[in-house]
Write a protein that holds these residues in place. Sequence first.
Motif, PDB file in Angstrom:
ATOM      1  N   MET A   1      -2.538  27.799 -15.453  1.00 31.73           N
ATOM      2  CA  MET A   1      -1.694  26.591 -15.531  1.00 31.73           C
ATOM      3  C   MET A   1      -2.489  25.461 -16.191  1.00 31.73           C
ATOM      4  O   MET A   1      -3.639  25.231 -15.847  1.00 31.73           O
ATOM      5  N   LYS A   2      -1.890  24.778 -17.148  1.00 33.58           N
ATOM      6  CA  LYS A   2      -2.524  23.645 -17.808  1.00 33.58           C
ATOM      7  C   LYS A   2      -2.453  22.412 -16.908  1.00 33.58           C
ATOM      8  O   LYS A   2      -1.523  22.245 -16.122  1.00 33.58           O
ATOM      9  N   LYS A   3      -3.465  21.536 -17.041  1.00 37.94           N
ATOM     10  CA  LYS A   3      -3.502  20.322 -16.222  1.00 37.94           C
ATOM     11  C   LYS A   3      -3.471  19.093 -17.120  1.00 37.94           C
ATOM     12  O   LYS A   3      -4.350  18.903 -17.958  1.00 37.94           O
ATOM     13  N   LEU A   4      -2.455  18.281 -16.922  1.00 36.80           N
ATOM     14  CA  LEU A   4      -2.305  17.012 -17.633  1.00 36.80           C
ATOM     15  C   LEU A   4      -2.671  15.889 -16.678  1.00 36.80           C
ATOM     16  O   LEU A   4      -2.076  15.752 -15.610  1.00 36.80           O
ATOM     17  N   LEU A   5      -3.669  15.108 -17.059  1.00 37.42           N
ATOM     18  CA  LEU A   5      -4.153  14.020 -16.218  1.00 37.42           C
ATOM     19  C   LEU A   5      -3.812  12.685 -16.866  1.00 37.42           C
ATOM     20  O   LEU A   5      -4.235  12.416 -17.998  1.00 37.42           O
ATOM     21  N   LEU A   6      -3.020  11.889 -16.185  1.00 40.02           N
ATOM     22  CA  LEU A   6      -2.634  10.558 -16.656  1.00 40.02           C
ATOM     23  C   LEU A   6      -3.416   9.524 -15.858  1.00 40.02           C
ATOM     24  O   LEU A   6      -3.227   9.395 -14.640  1.00 40.02           O
ATOM     25  N   ILE A   7      -4.312   8.792 -16.533  1.00 41.61           N
ATOM     26  CA  ILE A   7      -5.092   7.754 -15.872  1.00 41.61           C
ATOM     27  C   ILE A   7      -4.531   6.399 -16.291  1.00 41.61           C
ATOM     28  O   ILE A   7      -4.526   6.043 -17.467  1.00 41.61           O
ATOM     29  N   GLY A   8      -4.052   5.638 -15.309  1.00 34.98           N
ATOM     30  CA  GLY A   8      -3.513   4.309 -15.581  1.00 34.98           C
ATOM     31  C   GLY A   8      -2.000   4.287 -15.507  1.00 34.98           C
ATOM     32  O   GLY A   8      -1.327   5.208 -15.977  1.00 34.98           O
ATOM     33  N   ALA A   9      -1.487   3.219 -14.929  1.00 35.55           N
ATOM     34  CA  ALA A   9      -0.033   3.056 -14.777  1.00 35.55           C
ATOM     35  C   ALA A   9       0.488   2.100 -15.842  1.00 35.55           C
ATOM     36  O   ALA A   9       1.113   1.085 -15.545  1.00 35.55           O
ATOM     37  N   SER A  92     -13.633   6.552  -5.826  1.00 38.55           N
ATOM     38  CA  SER A  92     -13.804   7.127  -4.492  1.00 38.55           C
ATOM     39  C   SER A  92     -14.861   8.212  -4.451  1.00 38.55           C
ATOM     40  O   SER A  92     -15.251   8.679  -3.376  1.00 38.55           O
ATOM     41  N   GLY A  93     -15.331   8.658  -5.640  1.00 39.32           N
ATOM     42  CA  GLY A  93     -16.290   9.744  -5.713  1.00 39.32           C
ATOM     43  C   GLY A  93     -15.653  11.078  -6.052  1.00 39.32           C
ATOM     44  O   GLY A  93     -16.360  12.050  -6.364  1.00 39.32           O
ATOM     45  N   LYS A  94     -14.347  11.140  -6.016  1.00 31.67           N
ATOM     46  CA  LYS A  94     -13.647  12.392  -6.307  1.00 31.67           C
ATOM     47  C   LYS A  94     -13.748  12.717  -7.794  1.00 31.67           C
ATOM     48  O   LYS A  94     -13.739  11.819  -8.641  1.00 31.67           O
ATOM     49  N   GLU A  95     -13.830  14.016  -8.123  1.00 30.36           N
ATOM     50  CA  GLU A  95     -13.855  14.467  -9.510  1.00 30.36           C
ATOM     51  C   GLU A  95     -12.595  15.267  -9.816  1.00 30.36           C
ATOM     52  O   GLU A  95     -12.128  16.053  -8.981  1.00 30.36           O
ATOM     53  N   LEU A  96     -12.055  15.057 -11.020  1.00 30.62           N
ATOM     54  CA  LEU A  96     -10.861  15.765 -11.453  1.00 30.62           C
ATOM     55  C   LEU A  96     -11.103  16.370 -12.828  1.00 30.62           C
ATOM     56  O   LEU A  96     -11.659  15.719 -13.710  1.00 30.62           O
ATOM     57  N   GLY A  97     -10.673  17.609 -13.004  1.00 30.88           N
ATOM     58  CA  GLY A  97     -10.728  18.245 -14.306  1.00 30.88           C
ATOM     59  C   GLY A  97      -9.395  18.099 -15.028  1.00 30.88           C
ATOM     60  O   GLY A  97      -8.390  17.705 -14.438  1.00 30.88           O
ATOM     61  N   TYR A  98      -9.393  18.424 -16.293  1.00 28.23           N
ATOM     62  CA  TYR A  98      -8.155  18.318 -17.076  1.00 28.23           C
ATOM     63  C   TYR A  98      -8.226  19.209 -18.308  1.00 28.23           C
ATOM     64  O   TYR A  98      -9.313  19.587 -18.770  1.00 28.23           O
ATOM     65  N   ASP A  99      -7.045  19.530 -18.806  1.00 25.41           N
ATOM     66  CA  ASP A  99      -6.922  20.130 -20.132  1.00 25.41           C
ATOM     67  C   ASP A  99      -6.598  19.062 -21.157  1.00 25.41           C
ATOM     68  O   ASP A  99      -7.147  19.047 -22.247  1.00 25.41           O
ATOM     69  N   ILE A 100      -5.672  18.169 -20.778  1.00 25.12           N
ATOM     70  CA  ILE A 100      -5.306  17.030 -21.613  1.00 25.12           C
ATOM     71  C   ILE A 100      -5.376  15.774 -20.758  1.00 25.12           C
ATOM     72  O   ILE A 100      -4.875  15.744 -19.627  1.00 25.12           O
ATOM     73  N   ALA A 303       0.061  19.288 -27.734  1.00 25.83           N
ATOM     74  CA  ALA A 303      -1.313  19.629 -27.370  1.00 25.83           C
ATOM     75  C   ALA A 303      -1.342  20.642 -26.230  1.00 25.83           C
ATOM     76  O   ALA A 303      -2.158  21.579 -26.233  1.00 25.83           O
ATOM     77  N   LEU A 304      -0.468  20.480 -25.260  1.00 26.19           N
ATOM     78  CA  LEU A 304      -0.413  21.419 -24.144  1.00 26.19           C
ATOM     79  C   LEU A 304       0.048  22.801 -24.597  1.00 26.19           C
ATOM     80  O   LEU A 304      -0.333  23.814 -24.017  1.00 26.19           O
ATOM     81  N   SER A 305       0.861  22.824 -25.652  1.00 29.96           N
ATOM     82  CA  SER A 305       1.372  24.094 -26.178  1.00 29.96           C
ATOM     83  C   SER A 305       0.453  24.693 -27.231  1.00 29.96           C
ATOM     84  O   SER A 305       0.722  25.797 -27.722  1.00 29.96           O
ATOM     85  N   GLY A 306      -0.592  23.944 -27.621  1.00 32.13           N
ATOM     86  CA  GLY A 306      -1.506  24.424 -28.648  1.00 32.13           C
ATOM     87  C   GLY A 306      -0.925  24.369 -30.046  1.00 32.13           C
ATOM     88  O   GLY A 306      -1.363  25.114 -30.935  1.00 32.13           O
ATOM     89  N   LEU A 307       0.049  23.491 -30.267  1.00 34.48           N
ATOM     90  CA  LEU A 307       0.716  23.394 -31.561  1.00 34.48           C
ATOM     91  C   LEU A 307       0.163  22.204 -32.333  1.00 34.48           C
ATOM     92  O   LEU A 307       0.676  21.087 -32.268  1.00 34.48           O
ATOM     93  N   ALA A 308      -0.906  22.403 -33.070  1.00 34.19           N
ATOM     94  CA  ALA A 308      -1.536  21.315 -33.821  1.00 34.19           C
ATOM     95  C   ALA A 308      -0.593  20.736 -34.862  1.00 34.19           C
ATOM     96  O   ALA A 308      -0.647  19.541 -35.166  1.00 34.19           O
TER      97      ALA A 308
END
Length: 394
Positions: A1-9, A92-100, A303-308
Amino acid sequence: MKKLLLIGAGHTNAQVLRAWVDEPQPGVEVVVVAPSTQAPYSGMVPGWLSGVYAFEEVCIDFFALARAAGAKFIVDELASLDPDRRIVRLASGKELGYDILCLNVGSTLNPPPLSDTLLLPLRPLGRLRSAWDTLLTTIEDDAGTAPFMVTAVGGGAAGVEALLACLARLRAKQPGRVIRGQLVTRGASLLPDLAPGAVRSARRVLERAGVTIHLATQINDEIARSSDLILWATGAEAHAWQRDCGLAVSERGFIRVDAHLRSVSHPQVFAVGDCAEWAEPLPKAGVYAVRMGPALVQNVKAALSGLADGLGHFRPQRNFLVLLATGDGNAIASRGRWSAHGALLGRMLWLWKDHIDRKFLALFKVAATGDEEHRPADVFTKIEPSRSADGRAH
């Protein structure tokens, strides 16, 4: 499963979530990180400061929007970034990984220490809310009659709008008290990005509001000591973590992006709004963050689909309409060299601005999820103004 991380509102990330509500993407986990569940829309902040809107009326409910999009919402702030390993570290010290990764964290302000005067930076808006609410409560409880001076530092639209809005609100709170205003800017001109006619109209509005304008003037301790409240509205600054984040950044510390809104050094990272900078810098204006939305949605999906070849270009509009709120139920219009203002027209322009702003916020309203009891508390802490010996807020 791909992970999309959105930082900021921000306004652009909100459009990504809205797109996920309308068309969920299978096989994608979405995580949102922001310091507050409520994200103020910058275009309506002057109306909130002046008392036209309640704070909740000018906000996108990011918690509800994220839940409707099937996303996880984390109340936290970005502390550092390792783009080579695709890891973010939170305060908080927590770490998060992402694909995008999508960065829509806006900008900040770092005013210098100035005597003991209460100083309110206009960014970040969550902290501004806490400090402004506290000041209003203090003013309501203050029986003093001494004149109260509000100083805005910054000669752009933010400084002018905030000063006029705050003067209107404070005068309504204490109608029998003399509330004065002054605007201080290092620039040689007021509102340099607006049409000449709009600048003349703004000057007249400021004069009617009893505001003294100081051009080509540096804020100093003498001006600060003469002020009871300082509104800090100077140019946008990059967050401290950006300079050492491992991404290519501009001389000012903003993340360098290409025409697809991707980091020029790490294409798995998108940066939009005030935190990003093109080779030819754009003004730090919310209108660009709003208009980046469709391109970001398209490019994140590609980007999530790999379609450049599915990436779209963002083509910024150099001339755009500015509706400057004047704190008295009116507005000034400016676009390119054209401007408009007047007794009746100003009121009509304000109503037009109100309609546009409400229509934009309505795009992000979603049905209640029924889990309000799980809504997390905001990161922002309450800011209490200090007091001098005579009991006045400082």
